[in-house]
Enzyme design. Structure first.
Site, mmCIF file in Angstrom:
data_model
loop_
_atom_site.group_PDB
_atom_site.id
_atom_site.type_symbol
_atom_site.label_atom_id
_atom_site.label_comp_id
_atom_site.label_asym_id
_atom_site.label_seq_id
_atom_site.Cartn_x
_atom_site.Cartn_y
_atom_site.Cartn_z
ATOM 1 N N LYS A 1 -8.751 -5.858 -46.712
ATOM 2 C CA LYS A 1 -7.949 -4.902 -45.933
ATOM 3 C C LYS A 1 -7.899 -3.532 -46.596
ATOM 4 C CE LYS A 1 -4.543 -7.890 -45.258
ATOM 5 N NZ LYS A 1 -3.278 -8.499 -44.825
ATOM 6 N N ARG B 1 -12.419 -18.640 -49.556
ATOM 7 C CA ARG B 1 -12.321 -17.408 -48.798
ATOM 8 C C ARG B 1 -13.651 -17.122 -48.117
ATOM 9 N NH1 ARG B 1 -8.384 -13.842 -49.882
ATOM 10 N NH2 ARG B 1 -8.903 -11.813 -49.040
ATOM 11 N N GLU C 1 0.118 -10.600 -44.173
ATOM 12 C CA GLU C 1 0.952 -9.473 -44.597
ATOM 13 C C GLU C 1 0.638 -8.326 -43.628
ATOM 14 O OE1 GLU C 1 0.256 -8.380 -48.677
ATOM 15 O OE2 GLU C 1 1.572 -6.641 -48.486
HETATM 16 P P1 ATP Z 1 -7.218 -9.033 -47.801
HETATM 17 O O1 ATP Z 1 -7.842 -9.497 -49.060
HETATM 18 O O2 ATP Z 1 -8.196 -8.716 -46.737
HETATM 19 O O3 ATP Z 1 -6.231 -7.950 -47.998
HETATM 20 P P2 ATP Z 1 -5.108 -10.920 -47.728
HETATM 21 O O4 ATP Z 1 -5.345 -12.249 -48.314
HETATM 22 O O5 ATP Z 1 -4.335 -9.987 -48.536
HETATM 23 O O6 ATP Z 1 -6.473 -10.289 -47.246
HETATM 24 P P3 ATP Z 1 -3.104 -11.751 -45.893
HETATM 25 O O7 ATP Z 1 -2.539 -10.985 -44.780
HETATM 26 O O8 ATP Z 1 -2.240 -12.039 -47.053
HETATM 27 O O9 ATP Z 1 -4.429 -11.009 -46.329
HETATM 28 O O10 ATP Z 1 -3.770 -13.084 -45.373
HETATM 29 C C1 ATP Z 1 -3.185 -13.982 -44.478
HETATM 30 C C2 ATP Z 1 -3.842 -15.316 -44.637
HETATM 31 O O11 ATP Z 1 -5.235 -15.193 -44.349
HETATM 32 C C3 ATP Z 1 -3.710 -15.827 -46.047
HETATM 33 O O12 ATP Z 1 -3.340 -17.184 -45.996
HETATM 34 C C4 ATP Z 1 -5.070 -15.640 -46.631
HETATM 35 O O13 ATP Z 1 -5.337 -16.618 -47.576
HETATM 36 C C5 ATP Z 1 -5.991 -15.737 -45.402
HETATM 37 N N1 ATP Z 1 -7.212 -14.964 -45.614
HETATM 38 C C6 ATP Z 1 -7.317 -13.654 -45.923
HETATM 39 N N2 ATP Z 1 -8.599 -13.295 -46.104
HETATM 40 C C7 ATP Z 1 -9.337 -14.406 -45.897
HETATM 41 C C8 ATP Z 1 -10.735 -14.712 -45.943
HETATM 42 N N3 ATP Z 1 -11.641 -13.780 -46.246
HETATM 43 N N4 ATP Z 1 -11.123 -15.973 -45.664
HETATM 44 C C9 ATP Z 1 -10.231 -16.900 -45.347
HETATM 45 N N5 ATP Z 1 -8.914 -16.699 -45.281
HETATM 46 C C10 ATP Z 1 -8.452 -15.482 -45.568
HETATM 47 MG MG MG Z 2 -2.554 -11.339 -49.336
#
Ligand code: ATP
Ligand code: MG
Length: 573
Positions: A284, A274, A49
């Site tokens: 983020k 994760r 995102e």
């Molecule tokens: P955050 O919690 O940091 O805001 P998010 O999951 O909202 O992260 P996205 O931009 O939606 O961030 O993530 C893109 C991809 O990266 C998704 O498939 C998500 O599952 C993966 N991802 C995000 N954070 C992690 C993590 N800590 N470990 C592994 N994969 C991750």
């Molecule tokens: Mg997300």
């Protein structure tokens, strides 16, 4: 550290030179290839995102998704899940593209946006209304929350649930036309208010948001919810294995429900753990807070766990890839030692970084019997791990700098470096022996006087006598000054997000996470380009910062040479 899930071995058509370590996702893919589930296709995607910069957690996901595509001659798309117009910005899109590319992700031109599919998603919503599978609801956000029920109690059906198809179609059309204010109405899926899984209790598909979108401008004032969009985006792109983190496990039944209700191709979602790292926050939202409240200098502050931060600090894509290989994937969330990450970076830099001599905290050494004005060019090895890196020369002269910690007036027992009467080796130089010291008014040693043995040029004594220490040095006259930024963990606690009531993660910030010093470096570093990486012998790995100029060198310490991970491993054996 999360454990590797070693499933039963099965390897039909996998090209072995790219084969990653065995894990449960890989086993699923191998199985699907064996049963020809997707006609032999492997098609993954990385779906960020664009509401922040990518961090190391994303690197794990990128390595998994692009890694499987590479391994199985498949494809991996880069797709921006840009369904939320309020938090998304073009700056984030650009940084994400740069970061994925830097990590080695190749989407081969398949760069997509969820917003590319807004029209299609809208048409499917209309179709669902016509099929009696969605309705317009006039409840407010608060009312919706109240009527949702709990894990133990079912929710309450909306009084608007049984509107006619005609009324629903008319209202949805008018929502789209901008007739209603934000939050006045929603489109909801008609599933089951008593479902055990709360995600299935008539979830919202569309909400009214009079907000400009970074790509579609003011074309839309209704936006699909992430949960309504995600599975269909995967479906449109023909994704075979939709790999995501564990928190989406509870959403999978909803994604399945949508693609089945619409009647379109059905990708398979697989969840993994994760990444969490000690002394680090990977969220983020919190990283944004650190930037906005200026606890760090920006998203690419080298103390940040963002890809842009660690790149600037000197981490390598290869080191990160090795780290991701080591942590593997699993079905339970755990926490990984920061020292394992640092170990992986150090291991890669050890192979590739050129060695140089740099003195971080200089102490002046005068060699009394060395001829005034004489300069010798000493030959030094650029990388003992890589003979092809060759050699260079380093100037040697009467006045040198050594590291303050390499001299002790009163050496403790196990201290073998320079001290009064003691002889040590100067790397690539000579044996020197301390004969006297000069002190300032406060009694601090400010200058060390030595003699050298001309017969020991290059660092060996022809009479075979040994010294117990080899120290690094630079010639005072030839040394160049550089600003060196020494980093420590950004947070003091292993789990900085775990805070008692009344405190926040900000209370765990390390006030000493940055120390700036002026170091003396060997002259070969003059003009070192931004992002080039070196090992300062005995001191650690360092990378030229983006703020470095030809007139003023600036280095970031990437990582020290202290290997705490090896120690941890040894202890556990
Ligand atoms: P955050 O919690 O940091 O805001 P998010 O999951 O909202 O992260 P996205 O931009 O939606 O961030 O993530 C893109 C991809 O990266 C998704 O498939 C998500 O599952 C993966 N991802 C995000 N954070 C992690 C993590 N800590 N470990 C592994 N994969 C991750
Ligand atoms: Mg997300």
């Amino acid at each position: 550290m999360s454990t590797l899930n070693n499933g039963p071995e099965a390897a039909p058509s996998a090209p072995s030179e790219n084969a990653g370590p065995s894990n449960f996702i890989r086993d699923i893919i191998l199985d699907d290839l064996k049963t020809n589930k997707y006609g032999g296709r492997v098609h993954t995607r990385f779906p960020p995102e664009p509401n922040g910069y990518l961090h190391i957690g994303h690197a794990k996901s990128i390595n998994i998704n692009f890694g499987f595509a590479r391994e199985f001659n498949g494809k991996c798309n880069l797709r921006f899940d840009d369904t939320n117009p309020c938090k998304e910005e073009t700056e984030y899109v650009e940084s994400i593209i740069e970061d994925v590319r830097w990590l080695g992700g190749d989407w081969e031109g398949r760069l997509f946006y969820a917003s590319d599919y807004f029209q299609q998603l809208y048409e499917w919503a209309v179709q669902m209304i016509k099929d009696g599978k969605a309705y317009i609801c006039d409840l407010t956000a608060d009312e919706l929350r109240e009527q949702r029920g709990t894990l133990t109690e079912p929710g309450t059906e909306s009084p608007y649930r049984n509107r006619t198809v005609e009324e629903n179609l008319d209202l949805f059309e008018r929502m789209k036309a901008g007739e209603f204010p934000d939050g006045a109405r929603t489109l909801r899926a008609k599933i089951d208010m008593a479902a055990k899984n709360l995600n299935l209790r008539d979830p919202i598909m569309y909400r009214i948001l009079h907000a400009d979108h970074h790509r579609t401008g003011d074309k839309w004032c209704i936006y699909p919810m992430y949960d309504y969009a995600h599975g269909q985006c995967d479906s449109i792109e023909g994704i075979t294995h939709s790999i995501c983190t564990l928190e989406f496990e509870d959403h999978r039944p909803l994604y399945d429900w949508y693609v089945e209700a619409i009647g379109i191709y059905h990708p398979q979602q697989i969840e993994f753990d994760r990444l969490s790292i000690t002394y680090t926050l990977l969220s983020k939202r919190r990283l944004l807070q650190l930037v906005q409240e200026k606890h760090v200098t920006g998203w690419d502050d080298p103390r940040m766990p963002t890809i842009s931060g660690i790149r600037r600090r000197g981490y390598t894509p290869e080191g990160l890839k090795n780290f991701c290989g080591r942590i593997g994937v699993s079905k339970t969330n755990g926490i990984t030692e920061l020292s394992l990450l640092e170990y992986s970076i150090r291991e890669d830099l050890n192979k590739s970084a050129l060695r140089v001599m740099g003195v971080l905290r200089p102490l002046k050494v005068v060699i009394d019997n060395y001829p005034e004005g004489q300069v010798e060019q000493m030959e030094a090895v650029n990388n003992p791990e890589d003979a092809s890196a060759g050699t260079r020369t380093v100037p040697f002269s009467k006045v040198l700098y050594i590291e303050q910690e390499d001299f002790r007036e009163d050496p403790p027992k196990q201290y073998f470096r320079l001290s009064p009467g003691r002889e040590v080796r100067l790397r690539y130089g000579y044996f020197i022996k301390c004969v006297s010291v000069v002190k300032d008014g406060a009694g601090n040693v400010v200058e060390v006087h030595c003699t050298y043995d001309p017969a020991t040029r290059g660092g060996n004594a022809p009479d075979g006598r040994k010294v117990k220490a080899t120290i690094h040095w630079v010639s005072a006259e030839h040394a160049i000054d550089a600003e060196v930024r020494l980093y420590d963990n950004l947070f003091l606690k292993e789990n900085p997000g775990d805070v008692p009531e009344g405190k926040t993660f900000l209370d765990n910030l390390n006030p000493n996470s940055l120390e700036v010093i002026t170091a003396k470096l060997e002259p070969s570093l003059k003009g070192a380009p931004v992002l080039s990486r070196y090992q300062f012998e005995r001191m650690g790995y360092f990378c030229v910062d983006k703020e470095s100029t030809p007139d003023k060198l600036v280095f970031n310490r990437t990582v020290t040479l202290r290997d705490t991970w090896a120690k941890i491993e040894k202890k556990s054996k």
